[in-house]
Design an enzyme around this catalytic site. Structure first.
Site, short mmCIF file in Angstrom:
data_model
loop_
_atom_site.label_atom_id
_atom_site.label_comp_id
_atom_site.label_asym_id
_atom_site.label_seq_id
_atom_site.Cartn_x
_atom_site.Cartn_y
_atom_site.Cartn_z
N ASP A 1 16.74 -26.95 23.21
CA ASP A 1 16.97 -27.33 24.59
C ASP A 1 18.50 -27.33 24.77
O ASP A 1 19.25 -27.34 23.79
CB ASP A 1 16.36 -28.71 24.89
C1 BGC Z 1 15.97 -29.17 30.21
C2 BGC Z 1 15.13 -27.95 29.88
C3 BGC Z 1 15.64 -26.76 30.66
C4 BGC Z 1 17.12 -26.56 30.31
C5 BGC Z 1 17.75 -25.36 30.98
C6 BGC Z 1 17.47 -28.92 30.03
O1 BGC Z 1 18.20 -29.98 30.54
O2 BGC Z 1 15.59 -30.26 29.40
O3 BGC Z 1 13.79 -28.18 30.22
O4 BGC Z 1 14.89 -25.63 30.37
O5 BGC Z 1 17.84 -27.73 30.71
O6 BGC Z 1 17.88 -25.56 32.34
#
Ligand code: BGC
Length: 756
Positions: free
Chosen positions: A266
């Protein structure tokens, strides 16, 4: 002639699969060839992603990308959110003549409430189509963490409190997305069940709870749909960050479950990028300054072996070669947004849950005049992430949906709310945008609304209660899970005024997550749970209120009587959060309905519950043990009411509790019938293999189905419409798994009261 026809039949049967097989072989040979041509520096560039300002302009607004290696013709792969709608910039180079709007589908919880795998497949197809035609290679969806606690800030994205339901729906969604030749990213692996301290929280979870609840949905989705990518989560599990856990990402995900794709972090997940590479977390997103040098030094000092690095790069390249960028795909036609909007409307209608309907208040009769209360009736509260950036072109609200469906709404009330919202919204250009600061706009002061005269003029009152939440923060108990004083007074006063005149009150819940209902529900004649229904939400809500669609959604999460009843209430979001950053999952496997049913705790609305405008009758339960040991169960479902409708058939079992305690109910199968006209019936069939009944036995470190009598309950989590039983004559085991992800100290999970 018949021989030739047969030959032709077998040719067409085997040719495509042989073709696919050959293609896979070619791609992995090509990936190995590319790998051989890469320098060490280029390999390191590939495992470090690109994000923020550095994202290639080919898809502005995407969340990230991988590096391109032009020397070898390797393009960059584009990764974009999200779970209920593609998140990219609708405008490129300020060109308003070629826009890239996308469709905001209902949130994960609402889609899941349809219990309709076919529908989720269709939504997946549409999401994947929009991704592909907008230059996106990997859609960062679906998000499937278990809804452990109703205050979880991201529950709206997640499907349910049950791993079987979540896993099977996610698999359908992934198959739909990937049918376009774009990748899905199953996230957040694993146990990302809260937002407080989301980057650092250490979760202490027993092995059994991990296996049966928090990993099970991922296991099912991986095995049933082969996602191209998996996103590791931010949290620690039993002291190790998920992206740094070799047990989680290599031993369990790849070796046990057979995952063949790419794992990415993530965004800025974890702490130690060398550990991440060694754990099998192939791609570091979104890439940070200094990571290149750290990894280069790690390779030089032997902390990261070339063999491991090569494996990670190979995973990235193998996925890349399948993607639109890897296939040199160039979109020539835009996605059919009208068709997708229609699908969003059907999806919302299929998932909304009718919680209460006294005296057949619903469906509403046309030509009734409605007094419409509640800010969210005029500005729907929708998925924060998608809406806040206005990716979709429009959004229907309940007022407009009702008017379009032929109702008249009391103009005085419309004027009051419009004037109030206008004064509250700071950004007049984009009405509604400030609402997304999690419930920023309160209900107007009750004194400002003349409820008595509205009750004179209108035939019926509809009150909309709205809630939003977002990643990064969990919800609050006061003025969020529990209604605010303003909302309670609004419901009480409207109810008194309308009931005094013998007129009815309907409450529509336009909410992101579970709220308290027990203290006020008696004042409403009907309650419709609309969740957050996407860009066609207002229209879909009106469809249900008018019976253009007969409600068929069922709860995928329990509505407890009060927050104190929630099994994780004492352990959410964790203790000593400023220093220890720890949360103990003391409820063990007793999450959601597994807890309420096993500990005999009454609830407001149980898991699996939902009313219809028609009735269904269950008869002829038949249970048969096949020679393979599989159990075959069938039951007939008949529409005995007066409107066509669809029914969700839920199969629960209760296992004998010999060496392990067992929940009073566990969902073991489900299906949604086709539309049944009044009088029509359908035979529903389920087959359970003995290992589908297994629990995780920590003592032997494996799955175990014990012999004994198993009960069957078909209905919802709290009540059965029909009962049966079968017996299993011997123990079934699925083999030793090893001591993986085990907590350092032996857990103190709660135990249910002894059975009678
Ligand atoms: C989130 C993810 C997301 C990523 C990219 C993160 O803060 O937890 O679910 O895909 O950002 O936007």
């Amino acid at each position: 002639m018949r021989f030739f026809l047969k030959l032709l039949f077998f040719f067409f049967l085997y040719y495509p699969s042989r073709n696919v097989f050959a293609q896979i072989q070619n791609q992995s040979a090509e990936a190995s060839r590319l790998l051989k041509g890469l320098s060490l520096e280029e390999k390191l560039q590939l495992v470090i992603g690109i994000g923020g300002q550095a994202i290639p302009v080919k898809t502005p607004g995407a969340a990230g990308a991988t590096a391109a290696i032009p020397r070898l013709g390797i393009e960059s792969m584009v990764l974009a959110d999200g779970s209920s709608g593609l998140r990219i910039n609708p405008m490129r180079n300020n060109d308003s003549t070629h826009t890239h709007y996308t469709t905001q589908f209902p949130t994960g919880t609402l889609m899941a409430s349809s219990w309709d795998t076919e529908l989720l497949h269709q939504v997946g197809e549409a999401l994947g189509d929009e991704a592909k035609k907008n230059g996106v290679d990997i859609l960062l969806a679906p998000s499937i963490n278990i809804q452990r606690n109703p205050l979880g800030g991201r529950n709206y994205e997640y499907y349910s409190e049950d791993p079987l339901l979540t896993g099977m729906l996610a698999a359908a969604m992934i198959r739909g997305i990937q049918s376009n030749g774009v990748g899905a990213s199953l996230k957040h692996f694993a146990a990302n069940n809260q937002e407080t301290n989301r980057h650092t929280i250490n979760e202490l979870i027993s092995e059994r709870a991990l296996r049966e609840i928090y990993l099970k949905d991922f296991e099912l989705a991986v095995k049933e749909s082969s996602p191209w990518t998996v996103m590791s989560s931010y949290n620690k599990i039993n002291n190790t960050y998920a992206p740094e856990s070799f047990d989680l990402l290599t031993r369990i995900l790849r070796q046990e479950w057979g995952f063949k794709g790419m794992v990415l972090t993530d965004w800025n997940g974890g702490n130690d990028i060398i550990a991440q590479q060694n754990a099998g977390n192939d791609l570091l997103m979104p890439g940070k300054r200094g990571q290149f040098e750290t990894l280069l030094n790690a390779v030089k000092s032997g902390k990261l072996s070339l063999k491991q690095l090569d494996e990670n790069v190979l995973h990235i390249l193998t996925v890349y070669l399948k993607t639109p960028s890897g296939q040199r795909f160039k979109a020539t036609v835009p996605p059919d947004l009208d068709r997708h909007a229609a699908l969003a409307r059907t999806t919302a209608g299929d998932g909304m849950v009718l919680l209460k309907n006294n005296d057949h208040v619903l469906p509403l009769r046309t030509r009734q005049t409605i007094a419409l209360f509640g800010r969210s009736a005029y500005r729907a509260t929708t998925d924060f992430t998608t809406k806040a950036f206005a990716y979709q072109k429009y959004e229907s609200n309940l007022l407009q949906g009702l008017i379009d469906d032929g109702f008249s709404c009391d103009p005085a009330m419309v004027e009051i709310y419009h004037a109030y919202l206008k004064s509250e919204e700071k950004d007049a250009e984009r009405p509604g945008v400030d609402m997304h600061q999690a419930n920023a706009i309160k209900e107007p002061n009750i004194g400002d609304i003349d409820i008595e005269s509205a009750a004179d003029r209108a035939d019926v009152a509809i009150i909309s209660i709205g809630r939003t939440s977002n990643k990064g923060t969990d919800r609050k108990l006061d003025n969020d899970f529990n209604l605010s004083a303003g909302e309670t007074t609004l419901i009480a006063n409207i109810s008194k005024a309308f009931h005094r005149r013998n007129k009815k009150v309907v409450v529509v819940l336009n909410i992101c997550g579970v709220i308290e209902t027990a203290s006020w529900r008696d004042q409403a004649d009907a309650i419709l749970l609309a969740w957050q229904p996407g860009l066609e939400g207002g229209n879909a809500t009106a469809d249900l209120l008018l019976a253009k669609i007969n409600p068929s959604g069922k709860l995928t999460v329990t509505f407890p009587l009060s927050y104190a009843d929630v099994p994780s209430a004492a352990n959410f979001p964790g203790a000593n959060l400023s220093d220890a950053l720890t949360v103990r999952y003391q409820e063990g496997i007793y999450v959601g309905y597994r807890y309420y049913t096993s500990f005999n705790i009454p609830v407001a609305y149980p898991f699996g519950y939902g009313l219809s405008y028609t009735q269904f009758n269950y008869t002829g339960l038949s249970v048969q043990t096949l020679s393979t040991g599989d159990i075959k169960i069938s039951v007939s479902v008949k529409n005995t009411g007066s409107l066509p409708g669809r029914e969700v058939v839920e199969l629960y079992t209760r296992s004998p509790d010999k060496s392990m305690d067992k929940p009073a109910r566990e969902l073991k199968g489900f299906l949604k019938t086709k539309l049944l006209v009044p009088g029509a019936s359908v035979k529903c069939m389920f087959t359970l293999s003995p290992l589908e009944l297994a629990s995780f036995d920590t003592a032997s470190e494996g799955w175990l189905t014990e012999p004994g009598i198993y009960s069957i309950m078909i209905g919802d989590a709290a009540s059965a419409k029909i009962n049966g039983q079968f017996s299993i004559n011997k123990a079934y085991r699925s083999g030793k798994k090893g001591n993986l992800l085990a907590p350092a100290q032996s857990p103190t999970d709660i135990k249910p009261p002894a059975r009678n």
